[in-house]
Design a protein around this motif. Sequence first.
Motif, mmCIF file in Angstrom:
data_model
loop_
_atom_site.group_PDB
_atom_site.id
_atom_site.type_symbol
_atom_site.label_atom_id
_atom_site.label_comp_id
_atom_site.label_asym_id
_atom_site.label_seq_id
_atom_site.Cartn_x
_atom_site.Cartn_y
_atom_site.Cartn_z
ATOM 1 N N GLY A 33 32.995 -4.408 60.965
ATOM 2 C CA GLY A 33 34.109 -5.326 61.232
ATOM 3 C C GLY A 33 34.067 -6.608 60.424
ATOM 4 N N GLY A 35 34.737 -7.117 57.241
ATOM 5 C CA GLY A 35 35.831 -7.269 56.275
ATOM 6 C C GLY A 35 35.557 -6.570 54.944
ATOM 7 N N LYS A 36 34.589 -5.666 54.932
ATOM 8 C CA LYS A 36 34.238 -4.970 53.683
ATOM 9 C C LYS A 36 35.374 -4.042 53.235
ATOM 10 C CE LYS A 36 30.627 -3.057 55.679
ATOM 11 N NZ LYS A 36 30.730 -3.579 57.056
ATOM 12 N N THR A 37 35.846 -3.225 54.174
ATOM 13 C CA THR A 37 36.926 -2.294 53.813
ATOM 14 C C THR A 37 38.194 -3.066 53.462
ATOM 15 O OG1 THR A 37 35.961 -0.727 55.354
ATOM 16 C CG2 THR A 37 38.170 -0.217 54.566
ATOM 17 N N ASN A 38 38.408 -4.194 54.138
ATOM 18 C CA ASN A 38 39.587 -5.018 53.814
ATOM 19 C C ASN A 38 39.553 -5.435 52.343
ATOM 20 O OD1 ASN A 38 40.286 -4.820 56.485
ATOM 21 N ND2 ASN A 38 39.673 -6.904 57.051
ATOM 22 N N ARG A 53 44.357 2.525 53.078
ATOM 23 C CA ARG A 53 44.586 2.874 54.488
ATOM 24 C C ARG A 53 45.989 3.449 54.705
ATOM 25 N NH1 ARG A 53 41.679 -2.173 55.960
ATOM 26 N NH2 ARG A 53 39.873 -1.628 57.228
ATOM 27 N N GLU A 59 51.264 -5.000 58.235
ATOM 28 C CA GLU A 59 49.936 -4.921 58.856
ATOM 29 C C GLU A 59 48.874 -5.650 58.037
ATOM 30 O OE1 GLU A 59 49.213 -0.684 60.888
ATOM 31 O OE2 GLU A 59 50.284 -0.526 59.000
ATOM 32 N N ALA A 61 49.179 -8.452 56.262
ATOM 33 C CA ALA A 61 49.204 -9.924 56.332
ATOM 34 C C ALA A 61 48.337 -10.377 57.509
ATOM 35 C CB ALA A 61 50.643 -10.401 56.499
ATOM 36 N N SER A 63 46.957 -11.627 60.748
ATOM 37 C CA SER A 63 47.798 -11.658 61.958
ATOM 38 C C SER A 63 48.024 -13.073 62.480
ATOM 39 C CB SER A 63 47.218 -10.750 63.037
ATOM 40 O OG SER A 63 45.856 -10.979 63.181
ATOM 41 N N GLU A 301 31.614 3.142 52.399
ATOM 42 C CA GLU A 301 30.609 3.781 53.253
ATOM 43 C C GLU A 301 30.200 5.167 52.776
ATOM 44 O OE1 GLU A 301 31.276 3.697 57.512
ATOM 45 O OE2 GLU A 301 32.510 1.924 57.195
HETATM 46 N N1 LIG Z 1 46.189 -8.127 59.643
HETATM 47 C C1 LIG Z 1 45.001 -8.552 60.077
HETATM 48 N N2 LIG Z 1 44.814 -9.853 60.407
HETATM 49 C C2 LIG Z 1 43.620 -10.311 60.834
HETATM 50 N N3 LIG Z 1 42.537 -9.540 60.966
HETATM 51 C C3 LIG Z 1 42.654 -8.239 60.670
HETATM 52 C C4 LIG Z 1 43.886 -7.675 60.208
HETATM 53 N N4 LIG Z 1 43.712 -6.353 59.988
HETATM 54 C C5 LIG Z 1 42.425 -6.096 60.305
HETATM 55 N N5 LIG Z 1 41.779 -7.216 60.696
HETATM 56 C C6 LIG Z 1 40.389 -7.354 61.136
HETATM 57 O O1 LIG Z 1 39.515 -6.949 60.093
HETATM 58 C C7 LIG Z 1 38.318 -6.453 60.681
HETATM 59 C C8 LIG Z 1 37.967 -5.103 60.087
HETATM 60 O O2 LIG Z 1 37.575 -5.306 58.814
HETATM 61 P P1 LIG Z 1 37.055 -4.079 57.934
HETATM 62 O O3 LIG Z 1 37.739 -2.822 58.311
HETATM 63 O O4 LIG Z 1 37.115 -4.534 56.541
HETATM 64 O O5 LIG Z 1 35.560 -4.010 58.448
HETATM 65 P P2 LIG Z 1 34.301 -3.386 57.742
HETATM 66 O O6 LIG Z 1 33.423 -4.517 57.291
HETATM 67 O O7 LIG Z 1 34.685 -2.388 56.723
HETATM 68 O O8 LIG Z 1 33.630 -2.705 58.994
HETATM 69 P P3 LIG Z 1 32.972 -1.271 59.249
HETATM 70 O O9 LIG Z 1 31.572 -1.375 58.729
HETATM 71 O O10 LIG Z 1 33.028 -1.197 60.742
HETATM 72 O O11 LIG Z 1 33.820 -0.256 58.583
HETATM 73 C C9 LIG Z 1 38.567 -6.262 62.156
HETATM 74 O O12 LIG Z 1 37.887 -7.273 62.836
HETATM 75 C C10 LIG Z 1 40.063 -6.420 62.271
HETATM 76 O O13 LIG Z 1 40.434 -6.963 63.504
#
Ligand SMILES: Nc1ncnc2c1ncn2[C@@H]1O[C@H](COP(=O)(O)OP(=O)(O)OP(=O)(O)O)[C@@H](O)[C@H]1O
Length: 354
Positions: A33, A35-38, A53, A59, A61, A63, A301
């Motif tokens: 969670g 933010g890596k995948t983001n 995705r 979605e 932007a 939130s 991953e």
């Molecule tokens: N539009 C948005 N606005 C704010 N936060 C968001 C938005 N979309 C997703 N998120 C947040 O981004 C986070 C997920 O980030 P991400 O998927 O990049 O995680 P990750 O580091 O890849 O985690 P994992 O190892 O679990 O896959 C979640 O906390 C989610 O609530």
Amino acid sequence: MSVTRLILTDFRSYDAATIDAAPGFVVLTGENGAGKTNALEALSLLSPGRGLRGATLFEMARSDGPGGFAVAARLAGDVEIGTGTTATAPERRQVRINGAGASATSLSEWLSVLWLTPAMDRLFTEGASGRRRFLDRLVLALEPGHGHHSARYEAAMRARNKLLAGPEGADPMWLSALEVGMSEHGEAIAIARERTVAALAGRLADQPEGPFARAGLALEGWRGIDLAGELRMSRGRDTAAGRALAGPHRTDLAVTHLGKRQPADRCSTGEQKALLLGITLAHADLVAERVGRPPLLLLDEVAAHLDPIRRAALFERLAATGGQVWMTGTEQALFEGIGAATRLTVRAGRVTDA
Ligand SMILES: Nc1ncnc2c1ncn2[C@@H]1O[C@H](COP(=O)(O)OP(=O)(O)OP(=O)(O)O)[C@@H](O)[C@H]1O
């Protein structure tokens, strides 16, 4: 082509973040969670389409942000590309290349982006649309004009569907014009897919059996012969179905595990991952050779799911593609074997050096 700087503004969990990266490997680690995948998703938007995705722009932007987002990237050679939305038009994607407005399809003239994500574990077992999207990304990296044909085909198909669904019968002249448009772009799509599958299948057949499975590839379903004629004949059936029953949107990519002589959907999860990696690596080599510019690879991953021997072999093969490879994982230890890399830590929407 490498991304040397990525700037995220109000994108998902990031309010404002700047990520500097060198060519070669870029490793993003952090908790679930974080933010890596983001970050990878932002990079995936540097190509046409809805990113890794398949999400809506709305979605993406942040939130609790002001609405709208921006993703800007500097590429090696000082090219700047960017994409995003505004608060007043949150579903309209804008693209800028070197400061000038451009279409999303023109992004592929600068950069080819390919990705593997955990969601793609179901690529071979779920419906054909995911495989078609995967195939089209493979084609796009080799033939940037493919995006233009896809966009024009989709637009003509949507207009024809709407016309057929209209209350007082469709104007035959207008229908014919749309069918000719669908046919022209649909046949170009079919030919480009055939070319890519043939080139890739040849390369995969030549690959030695290694830690990544050799895949056999074939196109199934609609094959691109006189689409205008087919559409004209099936107007009645298409009206009843509410969609066109023929066309490149009805093609599937059939994948076989050559070593096991088994369709991909009957292979184990690990074997399916090995097939996807085999296709992606062979494709990266093909793109580097044909286009002279290896694709940007985003591997979400992937390392965590491989045993140490396969992981080492993967890193070696990735390095040989000569392109930039962004990888994520929960811990740096997974990436010990890769040598020189930009290593970053992601924590609550902040990116720092690891
Ligand atoms: N539009 C948005 N606005 C704010 N936060 C968001 C938005 N979309 C997703 N998120 C947040 O981004 C986070 C997920 O980030 P991400 O998927 O990049 O995680 P990750 O580091 O890849 O985690 P994992 O190892 O679990 O896959 C979640 O906390 C989610 O609530």
